[in-house]
Each structure stands twice: as C-alpha cells, then as structure tokens.
Design a protein around this motif. Structure first.
Motif, PDB file in Angstrom:
ATOM      1  N   LEU A  63       1.090  -0.971   0.189  1.00  0.00           N
ATOM      2  CA  LEU A  63       0.250  -0.189  -0.099  1.00  0.00           C
ATOM      3  C   LEU A  63       1.069   1.375   0.354  1.00  0.00           C
ATOM      4  O   LEU A  63       1.633   1.508   1.208  1.00  0.00           O
ATOM      5  CB  LEU A  63      -0.925   0.233   1.293  1.00  0.00           C
ATOM      6  CG  LEU A  63      -1.947   1.640   0.948  1.00  0.00           C
ATOM      7  CD1 LEU A  63      -2.925   0.753  -0.016  1.00  0.00           C
ATOM      8  CD2 LEU A  63      -2.641   1.801   2.257  1.00  0.00           C
ATOM      9  N   GLN A  64       1.166   1.792  -1.164  1.00  0.00           N
ATOM     10  CA  GLN A  64       1.633   3.048  -1.431  1.00  0.00           C
ATOM     11  C   GLN A  64       0.239   4.092  -0.679  1.00  0.00           C
ATOM     12  O   GLN A  64      -0.100   4.330  -1.420  1.00  0.00           O
ATOM     13  CB  GLN A  64       2.106   3.270  -2.917  1.00  0.00           C
ATOM     14  CG  GLN A  64       2.879   4.427  -3.029  1.00  0.00           C
ATOM     15  CD  GLN A  64       4.154   4.973  -2.491  1.00  0.00           C
ATOM     16  OE1 GLN A  64       5.167   3.933  -2.120  1.00  0.00           O
ATOM     17  NE2 GLN A  64       4.184   5.976  -1.086  1.00  0.00           N
ATOM     18  N   MET A  65       1.393   5.129   0.138  1.00  0.00           N
ATOM     19  CA  MET A  65       0.165   5.999   0.756  1.00  0.00           C
ATOM     20  C   MET A  65       0.920   7.440   0.560  1.00  0.00           C
ATOM     21  O   MET A  65       2.442   7.413   0.882  1.00  0.00           O
ATOM     22  CB  MET A  65       0.244   5.964   2.251  1.00  0.00           C
ATOM     23  CG  MET A  65      -0.216   4.856   2.413  1.00  0.00           C
ATOM     24  SD  MET A  65      -1.104   4.314   4.294  1.00  0.00           S
ATOM     25  CE  MET A  65       0.451   3.952   4.795  1.00  0.00           C
ATOM     26  N   ASN A  66       0.735   8.688  -0.046  1.00  0.00           N
ATOM     27  CA  ASN A  66       0.833   9.380   0.022  1.00  0.00           C
ATOM     28  C   ASN A  66       0.020  10.868   0.328  1.00  0.00           C
ATOM     29  O   ASN A  66      -1.181  10.272   0.495  1.00  0.00           O
ATOM     30  CB  ASN A  66       1.554   9.897  -2.040  1.00  0.00           C
ATOM     31  CG  ASN A  66       1.857   9.145  -2.177  1.00  0.00           C
ATOM     32  OD1 ASN A  66       2.621   8.159  -1.899  1.00  0.00           O
ATOM     33  ND2 ASN A  66       1.915   8.779  -3.898  1.00  0.00           N
ATOM     34  N   ASN A  67       0.841  11.927   0.575  1.00  0.00           N
ATOM     35  CA  ASN A  67      -0.372  13.229   1.098  1.00  0.00           C
ATOM     36  C   ASN A  67      -0.922  13.232   1.973  1.00  0.00           C
ATOM     37  O   ASN A  67      -1.797  12.959   2.525  1.00  0.00           O
ATOM     38  CB  ASN A  67      -0.642  13.825   0.264  1.00  0.00           C
ATOM     39  CG  ASN A  67      -1.348  14.512   0.112  1.00  0.00           C
ATOM     40  OD1 ASN A  67      -0.479  15.302   1.054  1.00  0.00           O
ATOM     41  ND2 ASN A  67      -2.350  15.241  -0.484  1.00  0.00           N
ATOM     42  N   LEU A  68      -0.186  11.589   2.604  1.00  0.00           N
ATOM     43  CA  LEU A  68      -0.958  11.605   4.524  1.00  0.00           C
ATOM     44  C   LEU A  68      -1.293  12.723   4.680  1.00  0.00           C
ATOM     45  O   LEU A  68      -0.212  13.935   4.898  1.00  0.00           O
ATOM     46  CB  LEU A  68       0.274  10.499   5.129  1.00  0.00           C
ATOM     47  CG  LEU A  68       0.459   9.309   4.632  1.00  0.00           C
ATOM     48  CD1 LEU A  68       2.000   8.429   4.879  1.00  0.00           C
ATOM     49  CD2 LEU A  68      -0.598   8.647   4.879  1.00  0.00           C
ATOM     50  N   LYS A  69      -1.946  12.630   5.658  1.00  0.00           N
ATOM     51  CA  LYS A  69      -2.570  13.730   6.710  1.00  0.00           C
ATOM     52  C   LYS A  69      -3.080  12.606   7.795  1.00  0.00           C
ATOM     53  O   LYS A  69      -3.018  11.620   7.837  1.00  0.00           O
ATOM     54  CB  LYS A  69      -4.288  13.696   5.815  1.00  0.00           C
ATOM     55  CG  LYS A  69      -4.460  14.337   4.847  1.00  0.00           C
ATOM     56  CD  LYS A  69      -5.493  14.306   4.375  1.00  0.00           C
ATOM     57  CE  LYS A  69      -5.739  14.636   1.854  1.00  0.00           C
ATOM     58  NZ  LYS A  69      -6.933  15.225   1.834  1.00  0.00           N
ATOM     59  N   PRO A  70      -3.616  13.630   8.801  1.00  0.00           N
ATOM     60  CA  PRO A  70      -3.401  13.120  10.605  1.00  0.00           C
ATOM     61  C   PRO A  70      -4.234  12.629   9.969  1.00  0.00           C
ATOM     62  O   PRO A  70      -4.194  11.570  10.785  1.00  0.00           O
ATOM     63  CB  PRO A  70      -3.694  14.585  11.401  1.00  0.00           C
ATOM     64  CG  PRO A  70      -2.714  15.816   9.614  1.00  0.00           C
ATOM     65  CD  PRO A  70      -2.901  15.341   8.666  1.00  0.00           C
ATOM     66  N   GLY A  71      -5.131  12.931   9.905  1.00  0.00           N
ATOM     67  CA  GLY A  71      -6.369  11.574   9.702  1.00  0.00           C
ATOM     68  C   GLY A  71      -6.109  10.041   9.022  1.00  0.00           C
ATOM     69  O   GLY A  71      -7.569   9.644   9.475  1.00  0.00           O
ATOM     70  N   ASP A  72      -5.300  10.260   8.486  1.00  0.00           N
ATOM     71  CA  ASP A  72      -4.766   8.273   8.304  1.00  0.00           C
ATOM     72  C   ASP A  72      -4.637   7.893   9.220  1.00  0.00           C
ATOM     73  O   ASP A  72      -3.704   6.639   9.200  1.00  0.00           O
ATOM     74  CB  ASP A  72      -3.661   8.503   6.921  1.00  0.00           C
ATOM     75  CG  ASP A  72      -4.833   9.543   6.123  1.00  0.00           C
ATOM     76  OD1 ASP A  72      -3.693  10.998   4.643  1.00  0.00           O
ATOM     77  OD2 ASP A  72      -5.540   8.823   5.647  1.00  0.00           O
ATOM     78  N   THR A  73      -4.177   9.056  10.469  1.00  0.00           N
ATOM     79  CA  THR A  73      -3.065   7.722  11.799  1.00  0.00           C
ATOM     80  C   THR A  73      -4.218   6.379  12.232  1.00  0.00           C
ATOM     81  O   THR A  73      -5.423   6.927  12.366  1.00  0.00           O
ATOM     82  CB  THR A  73      -2.827   8.714  12.998  1.00  0.00           C
ATOM     83  OG1 THR A  73      -1.793   9.633  12.372  1.00  0.00           O
ATOM     84  CG2 THR A  73      -2.393   8.218  14.126  1.00  0.00           C
TER      85      THR A  73
END
Length: 122
Positions: A81-91
């Motif tokens: 799972l490549q995750m870009n532009n991570l946000k605090p809501g992705d925690t």
C-alpha cells in the motif's frame, strides 16, 4: 489457512509518504483477493483498498482514492500500500486481509493480519 504479516508502519509527517507491506504465508495466494483496512482509536474499522488475484481490479475507499495505491507481487506473496500526501486523519492501525473476491465488505475476508501502526503527525 494463510497467515498475514503487515510491516512498514511508523510515524510520518503530514504530506509525507509511506509504503506498507503484507506478506502471506501458509499457501499460495495468487488467486485470492487482498485488501487493506484501517482502524483509528475510537472508530470502526474502515475499508482502504482492495485488489483481485490478478492485480487487474482495484478498489479504493473515498477518503484515500487518488492518494493511495494498492499493488501485489504474487511471486513474493506480498501486497503493498503506497500512501502519499498523508494526513493526520490517516492515523490508524492498518490491517491486511484475504478473501475470495475484492470487495468493500469486511465480512467477505477470511484471514486477517495483526496490523501495523501508522501515525501522521508533526
């Protein structure tokens, strides 16, 4: 029964990128759909992404579409799972799962990993 082992979770700053891996053992899984779900503290587990056995069909949750990419390497029995532009809501704790077909529905997946923690914070 297949065993799943997630890895790659860590602390990352907002806007950063991260790649999670999920290795399967116990049997070949090239015909199985695979998926990622996540669960944040105090929230229900939610769908993130899924991929069919051939790697042709992919599905994404609306909160991650355009930022996350799911992929698989059947020769290595591993999905990513490549995750870009991570946000605090992705925690959240991110889990991988395997099932007969790619779906948003959690109850269609038979085997689950123990999860890996992703924290997005400055």
């Amino acid at each position: 029964q297949v065993q799943l082992f997630e890895s790659g979770g860590r602390l990352v700053q907002p806007g950063g990128s991260l790649t999670l891996s999920c290795a399967a053992s116990g049997r070949a899984f090239s015909h199985d759909a695979m998926a990622w779900f996540r669960q944040a503290p105090g929230k229900e587990r939610e769908f993130v992404a899924a991929i069919d056995g051939d790697g042709i069909l992919t599905l994404y949750g609306e909160l991650v579409e355009g930022r996350f990419t799911i992929a698989r390497d059947n020769a290595k029995n591993t999905i990513y799972l490549q995750m870009n532009n991570l946000k605090p809501g992705d925690t959240a704790v991110y889990y991988c799962a395997t099932g007969p077909r790619a779906s948003y529905r959690q109850n269609l997946y038979d085997d689950w990993g123990q999860g890996t923690q992703v924290t997005v914070s400055s």
